[in-house]
Design a protein around this motif. Structure first.
Motif, PDB file in Angstrom:
ATOM      1  N   ALA A  57       0.837  -1.208   0.000  1.00 27.88           N
ATOM      2  CA  ALA A  57       0.000   0.000   0.000  1.00 27.88           C
ATOM      3  C   ALA A  57       0.869   1.255   0.000  1.00 27.88           C
ATOM      4  CB  ALA A  57      -0.919  -0.015   1.223  1.00 27.88           C
ATOM      5  N   GLN A  58       1.916   1.250   0.781  1.00 29.52           N
ATOM      6  CA  GLN A  58       2.802   2.416   0.837  1.00 29.52           C
ATOM      7  C   GLN A  58       3.583   2.583  -0.457  1.00 29.52           C
ATOM      8  OE1 GLN A  58       5.601   2.254   4.055  1.00 29.52           O
ATOM      9  NE2 GLN A  58       6.279   4.365   3.785  1.00 29.52           N
ATOM     10  N   ARG A  59       4.072   1.463  -0.994  1.00 30.24           N
ATOM     11  CA  ARG A  59       4.899   1.536  -2.200  1.00 30.24           C
ATOM     12  C   ARG A  59       4.109   2.030  -3.397  1.00 30.24           C
ATOM     13  NH1 ARG A  59       8.151  -3.670  -4.848  1.00 30.24           N
ATOM     14  NH2 ARG A  59       8.672  -2.675  -6.842  1.00 30.24           N
ATOM     15  N   PHE A  60       2.856   1.592  -3.523  1.00 29.17           N
ATOM     16  CA  PHE A  60       2.074   1.932  -4.706  1.00 29.17           C
ATOM     17  C   PHE A  60       0.984   2.962  -4.408  1.00 29.17           C
ATOM     18  CE2 PHE A  60       3.642  -2.435  -5.469  1.00 29.17           C
ATOM     19  CZ  PHE A  60       4.415  -2.181  -6.587  1.00 29.17           C
ATOM     20  N   GLY A  61       1.129   3.666  -3.310  1.00 26.93           N
ATOM     21  CA  GLY A  61       0.223   4.773  -3.011  1.00 26.93           C
ATOM     22  C   GLY A  61      -1.222   4.359  -2.821  1.00 26.93           C
ATOM     23  N   GLY A  62      -1.455   3.154  -2.340  1.00 22.54           N
ATOM     24  CA  GLY A  62      -2.813   2.692  -2.100  1.00 22.54           C
ATOM     25  C   GLY A  62      -3.542   2.207  -3.331  1.00 22.54           C
ATOM     26  N   ARG A  63      -2.871   2.215  -4.494  1.00 27.21           N
ATOM     27  CA  ARG A  63      -3.516   1.714  -5.725  1.00 27.21           C
ATOM     28  C   ARG A  63      -3.696   0.202  -5.640  1.00 27.21           C
ATOM     29  NH1 ARG A  63       0.187   3.305 -10.442  1.00 27.21           N
ATOM     30  NH2 ARG A  63      -1.468   2.246 -11.629  1.00 27.21           N
ATOM     31  N   SER A  64      -4.606  -0.319  -6.427  1.00 28.07           N
ATOM     32  CA  SER A  64      -4.957  -1.738  -6.366  1.00 28.07           C
ATOM     33  C   SER A  64      -3.804  -2.618  -6.836  1.00 28.07           C
ATOM     34  CB  SER A  64      -6.193  -2.020  -7.226  1.00 28.07           C
ATOM     35  OG  SER A  64      -7.318  -1.345  -6.712  1.00 28.07           O
ATOM     36  N   VAL A  65      -3.636  -3.725  -6.124  1.00 19.42           N
ATOM     37  CA  VAL A  65      -2.648  -4.742  -6.483  1.00 19.42           C
ATOM     38  C   VAL A  65      -3.386  -6.067  -6.642  1.00 19.42           C
ATOM     39  CG1 VAL A  65      -0.592  -6.010  -5.755  1.00 19.42           C
ATOM     40  CG2 VAL A  65      -0.797  -3.556  -5.252  1.00 19.42           C
ATOM     41  N   ALA A  66      -3.235  -6.710  -7.802  1.00 19.65           N
ATOM     42  CA  ALA A  66      -3.847  -8.017  -8.020  1.00 19.65           C
ATOM     43  C   ALA A  66      -2.983  -9.083  -7.351  1.00 19.65           C
ATOM     44  CB  ALA A  66      -3.971  -8.308  -9.517  1.00 19.65           C
ATOM     45  N   VAL A  67      -3.626  -9.976  -6.617  1.00 16.32           N
ATOM     46  CA  VAL A  67      -2.900 -11.021  -5.889  1.00 16.32           C
ATOM     47  C   VAL A  67      -3.508 -12.381  -6.241  1.00 16.32           C
ATOM     48  CG1 VAL A  67      -2.201 -11.912  -3.639  1.00 16.32           C
ATOM     49  CG2 VAL A  67      -2.402  -9.443  -4.002  1.00 16.32           C
ATOM     50  N   ALA A  68      -2.665 -13.284  -6.729  1.00 13.97           N
ATOM     51  CA  ALA A  68      -3.110 -14.634  -7.062  1.00 13.97           C
ATOM     52  C   ALA A  68      -2.808 -15.565  -5.892  1.00 13.97           C
ATOM     53  CB  ALA A  68      -2.409 -15.138  -8.322  1.00 13.97           C
ATOM     54  N   LEU A  69      -3.770 -16.455  -5.589  1.00 18.83           N
ATOM     55  CA  LEU A  69      -3.641 -17.428  -4.502  1.00 18.83           C
ATOM     56  C   LEU A  69      -4.100 -18.782  -4.992  1.00 18.83           C
ATOM     57  CD1 LEU A  69      -5.398 -15.295  -1.768  1.00 18.83           C
ATOM     58  CD2 LEU A  69      -2.955 -15.716  -1.838  1.00 18.83           C
ATOM     59  N   GLU A  70      -3.451 -19.832  -4.495  1.00 20.68           N
ATOM     60  CA  GLU A  70      -3.865 -21.184  -4.884  1.00 20.68           C
ATOM     61  C   GLU A  70      -4.877 -21.727  -3.881  1.00 20.68           C
ATOM     62  OE1 GLU A  70      -1.937 -25.536  -6.091  1.00 20.68           O
ATOM     63  OE2 GLU A  70      -0.779 -24.084  -4.967  1.00 20.68           O
ATOM     64  N   GLN A  71      -5.874 -20.950  -3.593  1.00 18.98           N
ATOM     65  CA  GLN A  71      -6.942 -21.407  -2.707  1.00 18.98           C
ATOM     66  C   GLN A  71      -8.119 -20.458  -2.835  1.00 18.98           C
ATOM     67  OE1 GLN A  71      -5.508 -19.401   1.489  1.00 18.98           O
ATOM     68  NE2 GLN A  71      -5.040 -21.532   1.177  1.00 18.98           N
TER      69      GLN A  71
END
Length: 325
Positions: A57-71
């Motif tokens: 959140a700090q690095r990208f200024g609160g912009r959305s980050v897509a996160v892939a999970l195997e569950q």
């Protein structure tokens, strides 16, 4: 964020993947303005995950980050769901396994490469993934309760089979006399008279009173059962078999009683929540949908029914779709 924006340039500040582990979670990350892939590991604790998520959140200024999970469900997914800047994309284990076969012919599973595979899958096949959108808290509570109730029912069945197997060694008449070995009647009987000789020492009046207290009031059936008890012969006189059998039977009877009470508690909670649910009338209207099945149907379908575009998708999800060979 809509499905149409998944994976498109500018839709996310970065793409990330987390591969769950008992002690450490492996991660891989690629920012939208770089081709480089960063990799690392974090401790499998809520505190470490919080530091990792807060850093994004700090690095990208609160912009959305897509996160892939195997569950699609699990500790890590629920841990990450509280962060608004993380858009979670569950990847089916089968899909990841196929990717692993393509890039690693040996089929070996290793967490850091799996995190990279998850990231590659998220970047290369965005059309196959949908952002995780949880159902309402009420619906998800019903889902958890319905699934946990099923687990308790299966466990009670397993313990009842163990009880039947042990009774066959030294007290097989119980298996012949009673169809439902998980009933309160059998539970109380075995607690008071765990062997045939002990049961036969009880007087007819005592046994009649016992069966009456358990709503066995058919005189014909009661007299037949009393006669069977008087005429029965011990299956064995081996003290080792009997002593060990009695100890195990008492333990199993207690476990079954606890599970039976637990199932009743779950039924009560499910009934209350289901009665308050806005879709209760819909599922009650379905054929053969009784007090147990109707909440389970709601748990399976949920309230986000836009997930299913056709009846065939529902068949595939429920496991009843025909398979071509």
């Amino acid at each position: 964020m809509s499905d149409e924006t998944v994976g498109k340039p500018g839709s996310y500040a970065a793409w990330a993947a987390l591969d769950w582990g008992n002690e450490k979670h492996a991660w891989a990350l690629q920012s939208a303005d770089s081709e480089a892939v960063e990799q690392g590991q974090i401790e499998a604790t809520p505190e470490a995950v919080d530091v990792w998520a807060a850093g994004l959140a700090q690095r990208f200024g609160g912009r959305s980050v897509a996160v892939a999970l195997e569950q699609a469900r699990g500790a890590l997914l629920y841990m990450l769901a509280k962060y608004e800047h993380l858009v979670l994309h569950p990847v089916h284990p089968t899909s990841l396994a196929r990717s692993r076969e393509a890039f690693s012919p040996s089929g070996a599973k290793d967490d850091p490469p799996d995190a990279r595979l998850l990231l590659d899958y998220l970047r290369r096949h965005p059309e196959r993934l949908r952002p995780w959108e949880p159902d309402t808290p009420q619906t998800r509570t019903i889902q958890f309760l319905a699934e946990d109730r099923r687990t308790l029912v299966d466990e009670k069945t397993r313990q009842t089979h163990r009880l039947r197997d042990r009774l066959k060694l030294y007290f097989p008449q119980m298996v012949a006399w009673f169809d439902d070995l998980d009933s309160p009647l059998v539970e109380d009987l075995l607690r008071r008279w765990p062997t045939l000789p002990e049961l036969q020492k009880a007087g007819p009046a005592t046994l009649r009173r016992f069966f009456h207290q358990h709503n066995c009031r058919s005189n014909e059936l009661l007299e037949e059962r009393l006669q069977q008890i008087r005429q029965a012969l011990p299956a064995t006189r081996d003290a080792a078999v009997i002593q060990a059998g009695v100890s195990l039977v008492k333990t199993l009877v207690n476990q079954i009683a606890t599970l039976r009470q637990g199932i009743a508690d779950f039924d009560h909670q499910l009934a209350e929540l289901f009665d308050q649910h806005e879709d209760a009338a819909l599922y009650r209207s379905l054929p053969q949908a009784g007090p147990v099945l109707a909440p389970r149907l709601l748990a399976a379908m949920g309230t986000r029914r836009e997930r299913y575009q056709t009846a065939a998708e529902i068949q595939c999800y429920s496991g009843i779709a025909p398979v071509l060979e």
